[in-house]
Design a protein around this motif. Sequence first.
Motif, PDB file in Angstrom:
ATOM      1  N   GLY A 156    -115.900  23.066  12.829  1.00 59.51           N
ATOM      2  CA  GLY A 156    -116.378  24.196  13.611  1.00 59.51           C
ATOM      3  C   GLY A 156    -117.020  25.182  12.604  1.00 59.51           C
ATOM      4  O   GLY A 156    -118.206  26.043  13.229  1.00 59.51           O
ATOM      5  N   ALA A 157    -116.867  25.092  11.549  1.00 57.58           N
ATOM      6  CA  ALA A 157    -117.375  26.048  10.293  1.00 57.58           C
ATOM      7  C   ALA A 157    -118.837  25.795  10.241  1.00 57.58           C
ATOM      8  O   ALA A 157    -119.797  26.401   9.666  1.00 57.58           O
ATOM      9  N   LEU A 158    -119.520  24.635  10.955  1.00 59.86           N
ATOM     10  CA  LEU A 158    -120.912  24.137  11.044  1.00 59.86           C
ATOM     11  C   LEU A 158    -121.451  24.846  11.861  1.00 59.86           C
ATOM     12  O   LEU A 158    -122.891  25.189  11.997  1.00 59.86           O
ATOM     13  N   ILE A 159    -120.969  25.548  12.800  1.00 59.10           N
ATOM     14  CA  ILE A 159    -121.630  26.317  13.940  1.00 59.10           C
ATOM     15  C   ILE A 159    -122.289  27.657  13.457  1.00 59.10           C
ATOM     16  O   ILE A 159    -121.407  28.407  12.535  1.00 59.10           O
ATOM     17  N   LYS A 160    -123.503  27.811  13.548  1.00 57.03           N
ATOM     18  CA  LYS A 160    -124.110  28.915  13.437  1.00 57.03           C
ATOM     19  C   LYS A 160    -124.979  29.591  14.540  1.00 57.03           C
ATOM     20  O   LYS A 160    -125.180  28.928  15.397  1.00 57.03           O
ATOM     21  N   GLY A 161    -125.319  30.677  14.267  1.00 56.92           N
ATOM     22  CA  GLY A 161    -126.311  31.445  15.368  1.00 56.92           C
ATOM     23  C   GLY A 161    -125.767  32.709  15.830  1.00 56.92           C
ATOM     24  O   GLY A 161    -124.802  33.449  15.088  1.00 56.92           O
ATOM     25  N   VAL A 162    -126.106  33.290  16.916  1.00 56.61           N
ATOM     26  CA  VAL A 162    -125.955  34.620  17.248  1.00 56.61           C
ATOM     27  C   VAL A 162    -125.393  34.518  18.595  1.00 56.61           C
ATOM     28  O   VAL A 162    -125.888  33.784  19.657  1.00 56.61           O
ATOM     29  N   VAL A 163    -124.253  35.284  19.001  1.00 56.92           N
ATOM     30  CA  VAL A 163    -123.633  35.631  20.338  1.00 56.92           C
ATOM     31  C   VAL A 163    -123.485  37.041  20.314  1.00 56.92           C
ATOM     32  O   VAL A 163    -122.987  37.566  19.523  1.00 56.92           O
ATOM     33  N   CYS A 164    -123.685  37.527  21.243  1.00 61.56           N
ATOM     34  CA  CYS A 164    -123.705  38.867  21.603  1.00 61.56           C
ATOM     35  C   CYS A 164    -124.259  39.920  20.334  1.00 61.56           C
ATOM     36  O   CYS A 164    -123.784  40.589  20.095  1.00 61.56           O
ATOM     37  N   GLY A 165    -125.478  39.366  19.694  1.00 69.72           N
ATOM     38  CA  GLY A 165    -126.001  40.054  18.918  1.00 69.72           C
ATOM     39  C   GLY A 165    -125.209  40.047  17.421  1.00 69.72           C
ATOM     40  O   GLY A 165    -125.820  40.605  16.455  1.00 69.72           O
ATOM     41  N   LEU A 200    -109.777  34.885  14.062  1.00 72.71           N
ATOM     42  CA  LEU A 200    -109.451  34.690  15.580  1.00 72.71           C
ATOM     43  C   LEU A 200    -110.689  34.733  16.480  1.00 72.71           C
ATOM     44  O   LEU A 200    -111.140  34.105  17.250  1.00 72.71           O
ATOM     45  N   LEU A 201    -111.414  36.070  16.258  1.00 73.16           N
ATOM     46  CA  LEU A 201    -112.523  36.363  16.762  1.00 73.16           C
ATOM     47  C   LEU A 201    -113.642  35.473  16.528  1.00 73.16           C
ATOM     48  O   LEU A 201    -114.472  35.188  17.212  1.00 73.16           O
ATOM     49  N   ARG A 202    -113.848  35.004  15.292  1.00 74.43           N
ATOM     50  CA  ARG A 202    -114.742  34.012  14.669  1.00 74.43           C
ATOM     51  C   ARG A 202    -114.704  32.617  15.804  1.00 74.43           C
ATOM     52  O   ARG A 202    -115.643  32.044  16.280  1.00 74.43           O
ATOM     53  N   LYS A 203    -113.237  32.155  15.964  1.00 73.29           N
ATOM     54  CA  LYS A 203    -113.058  31.196  16.774  1.00 73.29           C
ATOM     55  C   LYS A 203    -113.556  31.168  18.178  1.00 73.29           C
ATOM     56  O   LYS A 203    -114.112  30.312  18.936  1.00 73.29           O
ATOM     57  N   ILE A 204    -113.119  32.402  18.664  1.00 72.63           N
ATOM     58  CA  ILE A 204    -113.495  32.852  20.055  1.00 72.63           C
ATOM     59  C   ILE A 204    -115.177  32.550  20.258  1.00 72.63           C
ATOM     60  O   ILE A 204    -115.616  32.275  21.016  1.00 72.63           O
ATOM     61  N   ARG A 205    -115.940  33.251  19.241  1.00 70.09           N
ATOM     62  CA  ARG A 205    -117.408  33.375  19.086  1.00 70.09           C
ATOM     63  C   ARG A 205    -117.824  31.999  19.141  1.00 70.09           C
ATOM     64  O   ARG A 205    -118.901  31.476  19.497  1.00 70.09           O
ATOM     65  N   TYR A 206    -117.360  31.114  18.063  1.00 69.69           N
ATOM     66  CA  TYR A 206    -117.470  29.745  18.045  1.00 69.69           C
ATOM     67  C   TYR A 206    -117.583  28.840  19.504  1.00 69.69           C
ATOM     68  O   TYR A 206    -118.841  28.443  19.720  1.00 69.69           O
ATOM     69  N   LEU A 207    -116.523  29.202  20.187  1.00 71.17           N
ATOM     70  CA  LEU A 207    -116.558  28.690  21.338  1.00 71.17           C
ATOM     71  C   LEU A 207    -117.777  29.031  22.517  1.00 71.17           C
ATOM     72  O   LEU A 207    -118.385  28.420  23.150  1.00 71.17           O
ATOM     73  N   ASP A 208    -117.657  30.484  22.435  1.00 76.99           N
ATOM     74  CA  ASP A 208    -119.061  31.124  23.246  1.00 76.99           C
ATOM     75  C   ASP A 208    -120.402  30.429  22.807  1.00 76.99           C
ATOM     76  O   ASP A 208    -120.985  30.056  23.748  1.00 76.99           O
ATOM     77  N   LYS A 209    -120.387  30.223  21.452  1.00 83.49           N
ATOM     78  CA  LYS A 209    -121.763  29.589  20.999  1.00 83.49           C
ATOM     79  C   LYS A 209    -121.959  28.340  21.664  1.00 83.49           C
ATOM     80  O   LYS A 209    -123.034  27.938  21.917  1.00 83.49           O
ATOM     81  N   LEU A 210    -120.936  27.538  21.625  1.00 83.95           N
ATOM     82  CA  LEU A 210    -120.944  26.231  21.949  1.00 83.95           C
ATOM     83  C   LEU A 210    -121.619  26.112  23.484  1.00 83.95           C
ATOM     84  O   LEU A 210    -122.187  25.123  23.716  1.00 83.95           O
ATOM     85  N   ILE A 211    -120.636  26.965  24.217  1.00 84.42           N
ATOM     86  CA  ILE A 211    -120.932  26.969  25.709  1.00 84.42           C
ATOM     87  C   ILE A 211    -122.328  27.407  25.807  1.00 84.42           C
ATOM     88  O   ILE A 211    -123.287  26.962  26.900  1.00 84.42           O
ATOM     89  N   ASP A 212    -123.003  28.423  24.995  1.00 87.43           N
ATOM     90  CA  ASP A 212    -124.306  28.976  25.018  1.00 87.43           C
ATOM     91  C   ASP A 212    -125.428  27.673  24.839  1.00 87.43           C
ATOM     92  O   ASP A 212    -126.310  27.388  25.665  1.00 87.43           O
ATOM     93  N   GLU A 213    -125.191  26.909  23.832  1.00 85.50           N
ATOM     94  CA  GLU A 213    -125.878  25.703  23.397  1.00 85.50           C
ATOM     95  C   GLU A 213    -125.775  24.754  24.753  1.00 85.50           C
ATOM     96  O   GLU A 213    -126.883  24.319  25.094  1.00 85.50           O
ATOM     97  N   LEU A 214    -124.642  24.392  25.305  1.00 88.19           N
ATOM     98  CA  LEU A 214    -124.591  23.721  26.398  1.00 88.19           C
ATOM     99  C   LEU A 214    -125.446  24.053  27.592  1.00 88.19           C
ATOM    100  O   LEU A 214    -126.459  23.270  28.067  1.00 88.19           O
ATOM    101  N   ALA A 215    -125.383  25.078  27.750  1.00 91.40           N
ATOM    102  CA  ALA A 215    -126.060  25.786  29.068  1.00 91.40           C
ATOM    103  C   ALA A 215    -127.574  25.969  28.810  1.00 91.40           C
ATOM    104  O   ALA A 215    -128.777  25.922  29.555  1.00 91.40           O
ATOM    105  N   LYS A 216    -127.980  25.800  27.370  1.00 89.82           N
ATOM    106  CA  LYS A 216    -129.503  25.900  27.020  1.00 89.82           C
ATOM    107  C   LYS A 216    -129.982  24.395  26.852  1.00 89.82           C
ATOM    108  O   LYS A 216    -131.039  24.446  26.721  1.00 89.82           O
ATOM    109  N   GLY A 217    -129.180  23.407  27.361  1.00 91.12           N
ATOM    110  CA  GLY A 217    -129.626  22.157  27.340  1.00 91.12           C
ATOM    111  C   GLY A 217    -129.724  21.295  26.192  1.00 91.12           C
ATOM    112  O   GLY A 217    -129.969  20.208  26.324  1.00 91.12           O
TER     113      GLY A 217
END
Length: 116
Positions: free
Chosen positions: A71-80, A90-107
């Motif tokens: 999970g520490a390899l997850i990089k990028g921007v979520v909600c700015g 905890l907030l970082r873990k939540i944002r990691y999941l948000d980022k992964l779902i964003d990546e999925l939705a982006k194809g």
Amino acid sequence: MSQHRVYRMKFSSVYPLYVQKAERKGRTKDEVDLIIRWLTGYSQAGLEAQIERQDDLETFFAEAPAFNPDGALIKGVVCGVRVEEVEDTLLRKIRYLDKLIDELAKGKALDKILRS
């Protein structure tokens, strides 16, 4: 630790939003589940039990059997905000999941999302 409002959100109310976001972009619920299981270590049965229990996100992540160290390899921007710079664990873990779902939705390909 300051309590973010997002901690009290029920995972069971956020989960369908993840699925809807993925499905709108031609992805599947199974792919969403795979990502969540990869990140948290839940089995499919464990994930379904968490959804049924209607626990909040804080409890969902606290009870995660084995948070993936990749999970520490997850990089990028979520909600700015850059997820790797979020100091609260905890907030970082939540944002990691948000980022992964964003990546999925982006194809993005699953093997790239799962950092394989």
